[in-house]
Design an enzyme around this catalytic site. Structure first.
Site, PDB file in Angstrom:
ATOM      1  N   ASP A  30       8.262  93.130  -6.856  1.00 38.44           N
ATOM      2  CA  ASP A  30       8.215  94.371  -7.649  1.00 38.44           C
ATOM      3  C   ASP A  30       8.383  95.618  -6.780  1.00 38.44           C
ATOM      4  O   ASP A  30       8.320  96.741  -7.282  1.00 38.44           O
ATOM      5  CB  ASP A  30       6.918  94.458  -8.472  1.00 38.44           C
ATOM      6  N   ASP A  49       7.471  92.193 -11.787  1.00 41.83           N
ATOM      7  CA  ASP A  49       6.035  92.152 -11.501  1.00 41.83           C
ATOM      8  C   ASP A  49       5.520  90.794 -11.987  1.00 41.83           C
ATOM      9  O   ASP A  49       5.565  90.496 -13.191  1.00 41.83           O
ATOM     10  CB  ASP A  49       5.347  93.308 -12.249  1.00 41.83           C
ATOM     11  N   LEU A  70       4.830  84.352  -1.811  1.00 45.84           N
ATOM     12  CA  LEU A  70       4.208  85.291  -0.866  1.00 45.84           C
ATOM     13  C   LEU A  70       3.875  86.628  -1.507  1.00 45.84           C
ATOM     14  O   LEU A  70       3.264  87.483  -0.855  1.00 45.84           O
ATOM     15  CB  LEU A  70       5.131  85.532   0.347  1.00 45.84           C
ATOM     16  N   ALA A  72       1.937  89.391  -3.108  1.00 46.58           N
ATOM     17  CA  ALA A  72       0.481  89.539  -3.117  1.00 46.58           C
ATOM     18  C   ALA A  72       0.102  90.996  -2.949  1.00 46.58           C
ATOM     19  O   ALA A  72       0.880  91.810  -2.446  1.00 46.58           O
ATOM     20  CB  ALA A  72      -0.128  88.742  -1.961  1.00 46.58           C
ATOM     21  N   SER A 114      -4.815  82.944   3.234  1.00 40.34           N
ATOM     22  CA  SER A 114      -5.193  83.733   4.412  1.00 40.34           C
ATOM     23  C   SER A 114      -6.335  83.064   5.166  1.00 40.34           C
ATOM     24  O   SER A 114      -7.419  82.876   4.608  1.00 40.34           O
ATOM     25  CB  SER A 114      -5.622  85.135   3.983  1.00 40.34           C
ATOM     26  N   TYR A 138     -10.451  90.178  -1.674  1.00 36.63           N
ATOM     27  CA  TYR A 138      -9.164  89.588  -1.297  1.00 36.63           C
ATOM     28  C   TYR A 138      -9.349  88.109  -0.936  1.00 36.63           C
ATOM     29  O   TYR A 138      -8.613  87.238  -1.422  1.00 36.63           O
ATOM     30  CB  TYR A 138      -8.591  90.389  -0.127  1.00 36.63           C
ATOM     31  N   VAL A 177      -2.889  95.876  12.813  1.00 37.10           N
ATOM     32  CA  VAL A 177      -3.401  96.642  13.952  1.00 37.10           C
ATOM     33  C   VAL A 177      -2.395  96.697  15.094  1.00 37.10           C
ATOM     34  O   VAL A 177      -2.282  97.719  15.778  1.00 37.10           O
ATOM     35  CB  VAL A 177      -4.782  96.094  14.403  1.00 37.10           C
TER      36      VAL A 177
END
Ligand SMILES: NC(=O)c1ccc[n+]([C@@H]2O[C@H](COP(=O)([O-])OP(=O)(O)OC[C@H]3O[C@@H](n4cnc5c(N)ncnc54)[C@H](O)[C@@H]3O)[C@@H](O)[C@H]2O)c1
Length: 300
Positions: A30, A49, A70, A72, A114, A138, A177
């Site tokens: 999306d 979407d 993938l 997310a 994850s 999450y 990071v």
């Protein structure tokens, strides 16, 4: 092949590899955080979407061998600010993609969960048999989404990667990071560290994750769940030192408050995936040098 989230950071690298191997690829995205420019020209992009649009129709039309899911909401901080949107995208969206893949007769479904978020705080390296202890919306939603993938009734692979870094990653995302440090180093020479910098992470280059996705998606493996990690814990303070060396000049450090949902120690074992033949090939030092060179040349 279908790649949901294929306009995003990790998805676009997977699409590059699949296209380079001659696969026909449909990207469903999306563009909420992904970008159309990330998608290889040879792939087709459907801007949808997954929460509100039924993806069964495009999947039936494409008849994919493998659906890589993938797409997310990939931010821990945003999941705390808007847990219901995270629930919608990461659980409802995953259920809808998994059910559509099964209904469309896809041969296999590969889901990116994850490792950092599902295991939460780790005392020793988490294996796939470690009891999950997610510490964020999450993570809770990624764990629930895994269940929807397993229940969909088609051959599947679930990957639990640690911190991924590499080209095309947006430094504004809080998991990013490495890229954030490089941007800060080149912008004003001060690295902004959340907390005391002693929190540890396992940094894996995006092309090594793509190799893992390729292995569990296209090579013959049973259904299962695999961690994906280098297997080396690096503190944020040590990462800052590595970035300083890669940039080649002294950098300042500015310490701020620790962020909500941030775990102190994230350590994951990928021994099971290594037994399938996967091996990370890009060391952190080389990965950083590549990123610094690209950012300095304005190619990030
Ligand atoms: N980056 C990491 O360190 C990391 C680590 C572990 C797991 N992951 C997981 O890997 C996957 C890819 O993450 P990423 O880092 O590339 O993030 P990303 O934000 O770059 O990619 C996510 C993609 O999904 C798309 N998307 C979001 N909501 C959507 C919706 N409702 N419908 C259709 N498309 C939608 C976005 O536009 C984007 O292109 C995610 O599942 C993420 O949770 C990432």
């Amino acid at each position: 092949m279908v790649v949901t989230g294929g306009a995003g950071f990790i998805g676009s690298h997977l699409v590059d590899r699949l296209v380079a191997e001659g696969h026909a690829v449909l990207v469903i995205d999306d563009l909420s955080s992904g970008r159309a420019e990330n998608v290889a020209a040879a792939a087709e992009l459907a801007r949808l979407d997954i929460v509100t649009v039924d993806v069964e129709r495009p999947l039936r039309a494409w008849r994919p061998e493998v659906v890589f899911h993938l797409a997310a909401q990939a931010s821990v901080v945003r999941s705390a600010l808007d847990p219901l949107r995270d629930l919608d995208v990461n659980v409802v969206g995953t259920h809808r993609v998994a059910a559509a893949a099964a209904a469309a007769g896809a041969g296999r479904l590969v889901f990116v969960s994850s490792g950092g978020a599902v295991y939460g705080e780790t005392v020793r390296a988490a294996t796939e048999r470690t009891t999950p202890a997610p510490a964020s919306h999450y993570g809770i939603h990624k764990l629930a989404a895994e269940g929807h993938v397993r229940l969909a009734g088609l051959p599947h692979a679930i990957l639990r990667p640690t911190n991924i870094y590499g080209p095309r990653q947006a430094g504004a995302l809080e998991g990013a990071v490495v890229v954030a440090f490089i941007e800060q180093a080149l912008r004003d020479g001060v690295l902004r560290i959340h907390g005391d910098g002693r929190q540890t992470r396992d940094f894996l280059h995006v092309r090594d994750l793509v190799a893992a996705l390729h292995l569990v998606g296209l090579a013959a493996t049973n259904s299962g769940t695999w961690n994906v990690a280098v297997g080396r814990s690096v503190s944020i303070a040590t990462l800052a030192d590595h970035v300083e060396r890669a940039v080649g000049r002294p950098l300042g450090r500015a310490f701020g408050p620790r962020r909500p949902g941030d775990v102190a120690r994230s350590s994951v074992s990928a021994a099971a995936l290594r037994r399938l033949g996967w091996l990370p090939s890009i060391g952190l030092r080389d990965g950083l040098v590549e990123l610094v060179a690209a950012a300095s040349a304005g190619r990030h």
